[in-house]
Write an enzyme that holds these catalytic residues in place. Structure first.
Site, short mmCIF file in Angstrom:
data_model
loop_
_atom_site.label_atom_id
_atom_site.label_comp_id
_atom_site.label_asym_id
_atom_site.label_seq_id
_atom_site.Cartn_x
_atom_site.Cartn_y
_atom_site.Cartn_z
N ASP A 87 0.87 -1.19 0.00
CA ASP A 87 0.00 0.00 0.00
C ASP A 87 0.90 1.23 0.00
OD1 ASP A 87 -2.37 1.63 0.36
OD2 ASP A 87 -1.78 1.88 2.44
N SER A 88 0.28 2.38 -0.21
CA SER A 88 1.03 3.63 -0.17
C SER A 88 1.51 3.95 1.25
CB SER A 88 0.15 4.76 -0.68
OG SER A 88 -1.05 4.81 0.07
N TYR A 100 -0.58 8.43 -2.57
CA TYR A 100 -0.63 8.06 -3.97
C TYR A 100 -1.82 8.73 -4.66
CZ TYR A 100 2.75 4.13 -3.69
OH TYR A 100 3.87 3.34 -3.57
N GLY A 101 -2.82 9.07 -3.84
CA GLY A 101 -4.12 9.49 -4.36
C GLY A 101 -4.11 10.66 -5.31
N CYS A 159 -4.19 -1.19 -2.05
CA CYS A 159 -4.32 0.26 -2.21
C CYS A 159 -5.25 0.47 -3.40
CB CYS A 159 -2.94 0.86 -2.48
SG CYS A 159 -2.97 2.60 -2.92
N ASN A 160 -6.30 1.22 -3.17
CA ASN A 160 -7.26 1.42 -4.26
C ASN A 160 -6.63 2.17 -5.42
OD1 ASN A 160 -10.38 0.82 -3.41
ND2 ASN A 160 -9.06 1.16 -1.65
N THR A 161 -5.84 3.20 -5.11
CA THR A 161 -5.26 4.00 -6.18
C THR A 161 -4.31 3.15 -7.03
OG1 THR A 161 -5.36 5.84 -4.61
CG2 THR A 161 -4.13 6.21 -6.64
N GLU A 183 -4.87 9.91 9.19
CA GLU A 183 -3.45 9.91 9.59
C GLU A 183 -3.29 10.75 10.87
OE1 GLU A 183 -0.47 9.06 7.33
OE2 GLU A 183 -1.81 7.81 6.13
N CYS A 191 -11.16 3.44 -0.57
CA CYS A 191 -9.81 3.88 -0.17
C CYS A 191 -9.51 3.15 1.13
CB CYS A 191 -9.81 5.39 0.05
SG CYS A 191 -8.29 5.99 0.81
N THR A 192 -8.28 2.68 1.23
CA THR A 192 -7.92 1.83 2.36
C THR A 192 -8.09 2.52 3.72
OG1 THR A 192 -5.68 2.55 1.97
CG2 THR A 192 -6.29 0.38 1.14
N HIS A 193 -8.04 3.85 3.74
CA HIS A 193 -8.18 4.55 5.02
C HIS A 193 -9.63 4.65 5.49
CE1 HIS A 193 -4.11 5.81 4.22
NE2 HIS A 193 -4.05 6.55 5.31
#
Ligand code: DGL
Length: 271
Positions: free
Chosen positions: A11-12, A43-44, A74-76, A153, A185-187
């Site tokens: 992932d990013s 990365y987004g 990571c979706n992006t 974050e 999105c992973t977050h």
């Protein structure tokens, strides 16, 4: 293929740990080698070319660890790079977008699906593309939510500021009467409480991480590659910067032993 080889996940940054958590829950006998590109996150908002180059580099690193499969958590990166990178990859690669689209299509009752994600994921149009294939009658409404990642974050998971941002971002989708929203999105699964509050109980939130872990399990089972569990998994986590922040995050997200272990294997690496 040696069935007890590890699974590579990248992932990013820290967000991919939400996918690792699902893999650990569903496949507790598997060993994970994780790479979080914390030096180059986010990365987004980066271009397809840049994300493809990063993803290729990280995949090469994971292959050097002799992984039996790679999960792009990571979706992006799944949106921009998976198709290209998997062409040259000697082991199977899985992204999070197809599984997320599949779950959303199965969940919607009124055929109106919302997708939220980073600017890159939304711009790529890949969720819509898959949804059009799986469920041609459904209508997709999308919204990039770039402020969600820094809020996570910052640890503002249950905060008035986050609630306000969430209301503002989701307003358009809710006006369209979506009954399902993909957390693309992973977050975002970490903001589930706030997003659910904003959307209301009638809206189903889809976390692609769950279905990704199911697909991984099915793929390994079909090939006879499931770890036989003869030894306890020794996970390895690599980041490109900020080991301490990562460690803290890992402890708050990962289940059981993996979260509490003082001696979680973590190394800072420049690719
Ligand atoms: N991991 C990214 C994703 O799922 C979110 C964070 C970033 O922008 O790098 O798209």
């Amino acid at each position: 293929m040696e069935r007890n080889l590890p699974i590579g996940v990248f992932d990013s940054g820290v967000g991919g740990l939400t996918v690792v958590k699902e893999i650990m829950n569903q496949l507790p006998q598997e060993t994970i080698v994780y790479f979080g590109d914390t030096a180059r996150v986010p990365y987004g908002d980066k271009s397809k070319e840049t994300i493809t180059a990063y993803s290729r580099q990280i995949t090469r690193f994971l292959l050097s660890k002799k992984v039996k499969a790679v999960v792009v958590a990571c979706n992006t990166a799944s949106a921009y790079a998976l198709e290209t990178v998997q062409k040259g990859c000697p082991v199977p690669m899985l992204g999070v977008i197809k599984p997320g689209a599949k779950t959303a299509a199965a969940s919607t009752k009124n055929g109106r699906i919302g997708v939220i994600g980073t600017e890159g994921t939304i711009r790529s149009g890949l969720y819509e593309e898959y949804l059009r294939e799986i469920s041609p009658k459904s209508r997709v409404f999308k919204k990039a939510c770039p402020l969600f990642v820094p809020l996570v974050e910052e640890g503002w998971l249950d905060d008035e500021v986050t609630r306000q941002v969430s209301r503002r971002y989701l307003a358009e989708l809710l006006e369209q009467q979506v009954d399902t929203i993909v957390l693309g999105c992973t977050h975002y699964p970490l903001l589930r409480k706030v997003i659910q509050e904003t959307a209301g109980d009638a809206v189903t939130l889809v976390n692609p991480a769950y279905e990704t872990a199911c697909e991984l399990r099915e793929m390994l089972a079909e090939r006879g590659w499931l770890n036989d569990g003869s030894s306890a998994p020794a996970h390895q986590f690599y980041v490109s910067d900020g080991a301490e922040k990562f460690r803290k995050f890992a402890r708050s997200i990962l289940p059981g032993d993996a979260a509490t272990a003082e001696d979680i294997f973590l190394k800072v690496l420049t690719l």
